[in-house]
Design an enzyme around this catalytic site. Structure first.
Site, PDB file in Angstrom:
ATOM      1  N   LYS A  61       1.174  -0.767   0.044  1.00 49.59           N
ATOM      2  CA  LYS A  61      -0.004  -0.320   0.621  1.00 49.59           C
ATOM      3  C   LYS A  61       0.699   0.759   0.111  1.00 49.59           C
ATOM      4  O   LYS A  61       1.371   1.479   0.660  1.00 49.59           O
ATOM      5  CB  LYS A  61      -1.237  -0.229   1.555  1.00 49.59           C
ATOM      6  CG  LYS A  61      -2.213   1.168   0.924  1.00 49.59           C
ATOM      7  CD  LYS A  61      -2.751   1.663   2.510  1.00 49.59           C
ATOM      8  CE  LYS A  61      -1.835   2.746   3.210  1.00 49.59           C
ATOM      9  NZ  LYS A  61      -1.824   4.263   2.408  1.00 49.59           N
ATOM     10  N   GLU A  64      -0.833   7.514   0.116  1.00 50.72           N
ATOM     11  CA  GLU A  64      -2.116   7.740  -0.391  1.00 50.72           C
ATOM     12  C   GLU A  64      -1.713   9.504  -1.337  1.00 50.72           C
ATOM     13  O   GLU A  64      -2.304   9.825  -2.459  1.00 50.72           O
ATOM     14  CB  GLU A  64      -3.465   8.180   0.187  1.00 50.72           C
ATOM     15  CG  GLU A  64      -3.317   9.000   1.837  1.00 50.72           C
ATOM     16  CD  GLU A  64      -3.099   7.987   2.821  1.00 50.72           C
ATOM     17  OE1 GLU A  64      -3.096   9.065   4.384  1.00 50.72           O
ATOM     18  OE2 GLU A  64      -2.350   7.206   3.005  1.00 50.72           O
ATOM     19  N   SER A 115       6.155   7.634  10.047  1.00 51.59           N
ATOM     20  CA  SER A 115       6.257   7.603  11.499  1.00 51.59           C
ATOM     21  C   SER A 115       6.068   7.099  12.801  1.00 51.59           C
ATOM     22  O   SER A 115       5.636   6.024  12.395  1.00 51.59           O
ATOM     23  CB  SER A 115       5.086   9.265  11.878  1.00 51.59           C
ATOM     24  OG  SER A 115       3.878   8.978  11.902  1.00 51.59           O
ATOM     25  N   ALA A 117       4.251   7.303  15.363  1.00 47.21           N
ATOM     26  CA  ALA A 117       3.184   7.442  16.271  1.00 47.21           C
ATOM     27  C   ALA A 117       2.558   6.021  15.444  1.00 47.21           C
ATOM     28  O   ALA A 117       1.903   5.475  15.947  1.00 47.21           O
ATOM     29  CB  ALA A 117       2.658   8.889  15.802  1.00 47.21           C
ATOM     30  N   GLU A 136      10.194   0.311   9.786  1.00 43.24           N
ATOM     31  CA  GLU A 136      11.767   1.572  10.106  1.00 43.24           C
ATOM     32  C   GLU A 136      11.067   2.773   9.527  1.00 43.24           C
ATOM     33  O   GLU A 136      10.354   3.633   9.638  1.00 43.24           O
ATOM     34  CB  GLU A 136      12.206   1.492   8.510  1.00 43.24           C
ATOM     35  CG  GLU A 136      13.571   2.100   8.217  1.00 43.24           C
ATOM     36  CD  GLU A 136      13.097   3.919   8.327  1.00 43.24           C
ATOM     37  OE1 GLU A 136      12.584   4.806   8.459  1.00 43.24           O
ATOM     38  OE2 GLU A 136      13.753   4.298   6.754  1.00 43.24           O
ATOM     39  N   CYS A 170      13.800  10.732   7.122  1.00 42.71           N
ATOM     40  CA  CYS A 170      14.452  10.667   8.076  1.00 42.71           C
ATOM     41  C   CYS A 170      15.636  10.405   8.500  1.00 42.71           C
ATOM     42  O   CYS A 170      15.657   9.890   9.847  1.00 42.71           O
ATOM     43  CB  CYS A 170      13.484   9.520   8.941  1.00 42.71           C
ATOM     44  SG  CYS A 170      14.182   8.170   7.165  1.00 42.71           S
ATOM     45  N   GLU A 269      10.775  15.466  15.387  1.00 43.18           N
ATOM     46  CA  GLU A 269      10.738  15.109  14.663  1.00 43.18           C
ATOM     47  C   GLU A 269       9.579  16.114  13.608  1.00 43.18           C
ATOM     48  O   GLU A 269       8.600  16.273  13.841  1.00 43.18           O
ATOM     49  CB  GLU A 269      10.181  13.987  13.406  1.00 43.18           C
ATOM     50  CG  GLU A 269      10.452  13.506  12.168  1.00 43.18           C
ATOM     51  CD  GLU A 269      10.471  12.381  11.613  1.00 43.18           C
ATOM     52  OE1 GLU A 269      11.717  11.897  10.541  1.00 43.18           O
ATOM     53  OE2 GLU A 269       9.736  11.364  12.051  1.00 43.18           O
TER      54      GLU A 269
END
Length: 382
Positions: A61, A64, A115, A117, A136, A170, A269
């Site tokens: 996936k 988006e 992320s 989160a 990751e 990142c 971040e």
């Protein structure tokens, strides 16, 4: 492709004396992967290629915001002769398509890049079916400049390392820690060089830095900088360009100084063209500050002293530590993080550790019906 033919394993041997053992590496099955938007084609390749090279099928996936390159990748794979059903692309929102993919019982492994989160949410869903998990996640890479470093090299490295992909990386340099004797000169030179970076249309040959992925991301970056004005100094940048660029998702390269170590702009971040710089006095303090975030994806150390640099590579908790450079990665070496930056490796032969199952196969060599160990059940009977 080369790594797929060089998987390492324990050699066959008679470890018990009566048996021959060897290790098989087998495919896991269906891999459900979710790729981010910041390097959409590259991240799709990082997910797809090791998975199928190890014998798995994959359902990917893409983010988006950036689905098209993954769809083109799948079309190219079909044209190249990859059988139907091996590479599958499912587009959609993360909360719908992504969560369904991660939680599906027929998916044996999930690989997610994004992320921290969202990675925590992915982990929660994946554990419900006890599937293999590769994460990751975010980063807040320290850029540690010792007082014997080549100042000009460090300045150029800091600007390039913080602005690559408009800072949407990142592993980008985000926290520059500079030893006190070089601090003022570093801030001045980095501010000057950052201010000279040309922001504009990415198709124009005289453009150095293009826009962010979206207006929402630009506004998020601007929010971090605007809040920092209350406790730090914006040396350069700190605003969205006006004029012809006003309608785009542009943000000026930004250098922030004099923030506290525990401040939001140092700890969180940002994912934009923002570098924060702080001073340190002793080597011990510099390394401690470098480690003082939840993240541990990448870092760099700048020094002419091999012992000093080597100490930094040992003691900084990050999956990649560069010395006198920041950002290059190569396919032959692994990429992955420590701490809240996740676990598991992309690229290199190490990535196949993620995408294969290890099976121990054991052959009896005696052809004897009653084995010696059977005495644990049959006792002293002949």
């Amino acid at each position: 492709a080369g790594a797929a033919r060089h998987l390492q394993g324990q050699s066959a041997g008679e470890y018990s004396g009566d048996h021959t053992s060897y290790v098989r590496r087998e495919a896991i099955g269906v891999v459900g992967s979710i790729a981010p938007w910041n390097y959409p084609l590259q991240m799709a390749a990082w997910k797809i290629l090791p998975a199928i090279a190890a014998g798995n099928t994959i359902v990917l996936k893409p983010a988006e915001l950036t689905p098209l390159t993954s769809l083109l990748f799948a079309e190219a794979a079909t044209a190249a002769g990859i059988p139907d059903g091996v590479i599958n692309i499912v587009t959609g929102l993360g909360r719908e398509a992504g969560e369904h993919l991660v939680g599906h019982p027929d998916v044996a492994m999930t690989s997610f890049t994004g992320s921290t989160a969202v990675g925590k949410r992915v982990a929660e869903i994946a554990t419900s079916t006890v599937k293999r998990l590769h994460l990751e996640l975010g980063g807040k890479a320290p850029f540690l400049v010792f007082d014997d470093a080549d100042l000009e090299a460090a300045v150029n490295g800091a600007v390039a390392g913080s602005l690559i992909n408009t800072g949407q990386d990142c592993t980008a340099a985000t926290r520059a820690y500079v030893q006190r004797p070089l601090y003022d000169a570093f801030v001045e030179r980095t501010g000057e060089l950052m201010a000279s970076v040309r922001v504009g249309d990415p198709f124009a040959v005289d453009t150095d830095l293009g826009p962010l992925i979206s207006h929402a991301q630009r506004d998020r970056v601007a929010g971090f900088v605007d809040r920092a004005r209350g406790y730090a100094r914006v040396v350069t940048g700190g605003e969205a360009p006006q004029g012809d660029l006003k309608s785009g998702a542009y943000y000026a390269p930004t250098l922030v100084a004099d923030a506290g170590q525990d401040s939001e702009i140092v700890q969180a971040e940002i994912f934009g063209p923002v570098l924060v710089v702080l001073p340190f006095d002793t080597d011990d303090e510099g390394i401690a500050l470098a480690n003082d975030t939840p993240y541990g994806l990448a870092a760099s150390a700048w020094s002419r002293d091999v012992y000093r640099a080597n100490r930094a590579t040992r003691e900084i908790k990050a999956g990649c530590v560069w010395v006198n450079d920041h950002i290059p990665i190569i396919s032959e070496m692994p990429h992955g993080g420590y701490k809240a930056s996740g676990f598991g490796k992309d690229m290199s032969a190490y990535s196949f550790e993620e995408y294969t199952q290890v099976k121990h196969v054991m052959f009896d060599n005696t052809a004897v019906a009653r084995k010696d160990w059977h005495r644990t059940v049959f006792g002293d009977r002949p």
